[in-house]
Design a protein around this motif. Sequence first.
Motif, PDB file in Angstrom:
ATOM      1  N   PHE A 143     -21.675 -58.681  30.608  1.00 21.35           N
ATOM      2  CA  PHE A 143     -21.950 -58.607  29.176  1.00 21.35           C
ATOM      3  C   PHE A 143     -20.658 -58.591  28.350  1.00 21.35           C
ATOM      4  O   PHE A 143     -19.590 -58.212  28.829  1.00 21.35           O
TER       5      PHE A 143
ATOM      6  N   LEU B 164     -28.122 -57.281  23.584  1.00 21.24           N
ATOM      7  CA  LEU B 164     -27.141 -57.592  24.620  1.00 21.24           C
ATOM      8  C   LEU B 164     -26.600 -58.985  24.336  1.00 21.24           C
ATOM      9  O   LEU B 164     -27.380 -59.951  24.268  1.00 21.24           O
ATOM     10  N   ASN B 165     -25.277 -59.073  24.123  1.00 24.17           N
ATOM     11  CA  ASN B 165     -24.642 -60.347  23.758  1.00 24.17           C
ATOM     12  C   ASN B 165     -25.325 -60.968  22.540  1.00 24.17           C
ATOM     13  O   ASN B 165     -25.618 -62.176  22.504  1.00 24.17           O
TER      14      ASN B 165
END
Length: 799
Positions: free
Chosen positions: A791, A767-768
């Motif tokens: 996100f 995530l990211n």
Amino acid sequence: MITNTELEYKGDLYPTKIVSFEKNVDSFYFHTDNNVVLKVTVLRDSLIRFRFTTKGYFSNDFSYAIDTTQLHGYNALEFSDEVDYYQITTSKVKCKIQKADLRLSIYDLSDAVLLEDELGFHWEESYEFGGNIVKMSKASKDGESFYGLGDKATQMNLKGKRIENFATDQYAFQKDQEPLYKVVPFYIGLQNKQSYGIFFDNTFRTFFDFCQERRNVTSFWSEGGEMNYYFIYGPKMEDVVTTYTDLTGKPELPPLWALGYHQCKWSYFPESNVKEITAKFRELKIPCDAIYLDIDYMEGFRCFTWNKEYFPDPKRMVKELSDDGFKTVVIIDPGIKIDKEYSVYQEGLKNDYFCKRADGPYMKGKVWPGECNFPDYTNPEVREWWAGLFKELIAEVGVKGVWNDMNEPAVMEVPNKTFPLDVRHDYDGNPCSHRKAHNIYGMQMARATYHGVKKYTYPKRPFIITRSAYAGTQRYSSSWTGDNVATWEHLWIANIQVQRLSISGMGFTGSDIGGFAEQPSGELYARWIQLAVFHPFCRTHSSGDHGDQEPWAFDTEVIDITRKFVNLRYQLLPYLYTMFWQYIEEGVPMLKPLVYYDQDDTQTHYRNDEFIFGNQILVCPILEPNSVGRRMYLPKGEWYNYWTNRLVCGGKEMWIDTKYDEIPVFVKAGAVIPKYPVQQYVEELDFDELTLDLYYKEGIEKSVVYEDAQDGYDYKKGRFSFLTFQVTGKEKEVIIQLHKEGKFETNYSDYKINLIGLPFRIKSIQLNNEHEDFNCDEINTNGFLIVPKEFHVLHLMGA
């Protein structure tokens, strides 16, 4: 009516040789030796206007259809004087004007013919009425197809058809019947994989012949006015539709509730009946946002009045309905009852606001209240007065929307069903007869209504719906297809009409679900609901004289089907709202016939049934009784069956099995479809997450989601949220990139992403660009994951 054939009438006159020309910035004037003048104006590289006069000079240039706020401009403009013709060249097309007879031909830059005159412009003196019958004939090639022209109740492809445009109250119309309620003199031609458009901006009675009279000739003509038309070059149909929609204008965003389900009947009264209907929707948990009051809510059918016996306290009732999530929409017709005790009539009479006959007296006509006078909505002073009449209904009583009916205009007990043709109109300072103003009467009524409702609804957004319309009416109002019939044929007609209106600039449209006249079977009503939830405007309406037509008027199976599909519509509201945003921002039609979606595939050219809802959902209604399936054409690409999540490759016709509680619905591979939780009405619930159905595709696909406060005008100040999801699918990974524009902050905090068709088991998640400790086994089992809405990149990886 023109009784002689258009092309062979011996009284026709034609332009002769050009004797002079002149240029003025973006306009070119060509004068013939028999006093014809052609004015060619280049508005854009792909948009050219052609205007003819036979009297040596042009009358005042005025149009109700054209959106004057639109900007025009071109990248290139050249002019040359050749031996036999003059040539105008833009960065997209070449236009040649023959010196000998003023005939035109238009080419692309590789010299392929896009459109050329056959006889070209010709005319006939109208000694009965004065002026000319103006005519245009174009050469048509074998294999050319034609689309558009608004609400025509005929096959999608107009090849071989003759069409008449004269707004008419056509109660219980039938397939192929002409004319109908709306006038949209715009068509799209398609040949050799190139599209073009013609908009004949003439408000008199007009006709179009698509190779019916002569195999390779397409013609259009009018009983009066100018030969004034716009040529629009594609080469894609989407380019033509977008340019036409820009030219005639787009609406503002409706309030989100207007995209919900609406219930109507002629008529719900008294108040106890209205409350009974609305309570039943809530009891059965069938979502509904609007309840309509037809003419019986008025005192003796007098507009802007209430029947105090049926509705003793309208303000209280409307508030109580609002508290339960129902917005009240009321009907307003143009006929004002002749009654000296009636204040609206008194005002109209005192200020001379009503239409007059040619020799002076006010025009009288019978409609629901009896003898009536009719406001001249082509007079700006009358429109302003009319707008002011809505103060009590909207600002004081609290009504949320207005429904304009009978505005073709319809008149009873006369053979032509409308005003005498000698009635006079102001026409915004261009005085004329009803012959010229007839087709725009309903449009100008809707315009006046729009400004009134908008003024008193502010700071909320207005909602208006009209039966009659001319090109450009979409700037002011939604519309529906008029008084249809409860038959399977009319279900087929409704499907085509709404598609056709959508590519004719009028996106916010729908039909009377179940049919206005006669009684539908439960099966027909169910199949109609299943189609209509995919129409931009979604309303059940019936004449009431054949019994009830609410969902519970049928058996429990129909109730369940209605609930299932109306629930689906409410889940898809963010998708539908996004479609509407793209319509008003980019001119993209909300419904797309298959030929629009893929004009290069000749299999789409004669398809009537299937359409694309938005950009990524394919819908095909069931149009026959007792069906367990149907044949349908799946266009190019990969599609997921919505009900089974099974992936199918397109570009072919195939048989699809269906159940009674399903119709064929497919989702484009790679799509991200946003969904809200089911609500009984818009804004009933606060929710913590937005559901995103992600359909896996190997490759790249973009999806967008538009949201704002769902009403009001803050979105025009940048307070909206526009999300772009780019999904990249690989053999063992999926990357979801999110880009956000706008200053609006949604109430929810998370996205629930349903992973559909994933060909691998997830082993790890970033995530990211950072590894996150998700429970991958749980995600694989459940088929979804929940991520925070902030996100930017989500990376799902398999083993």
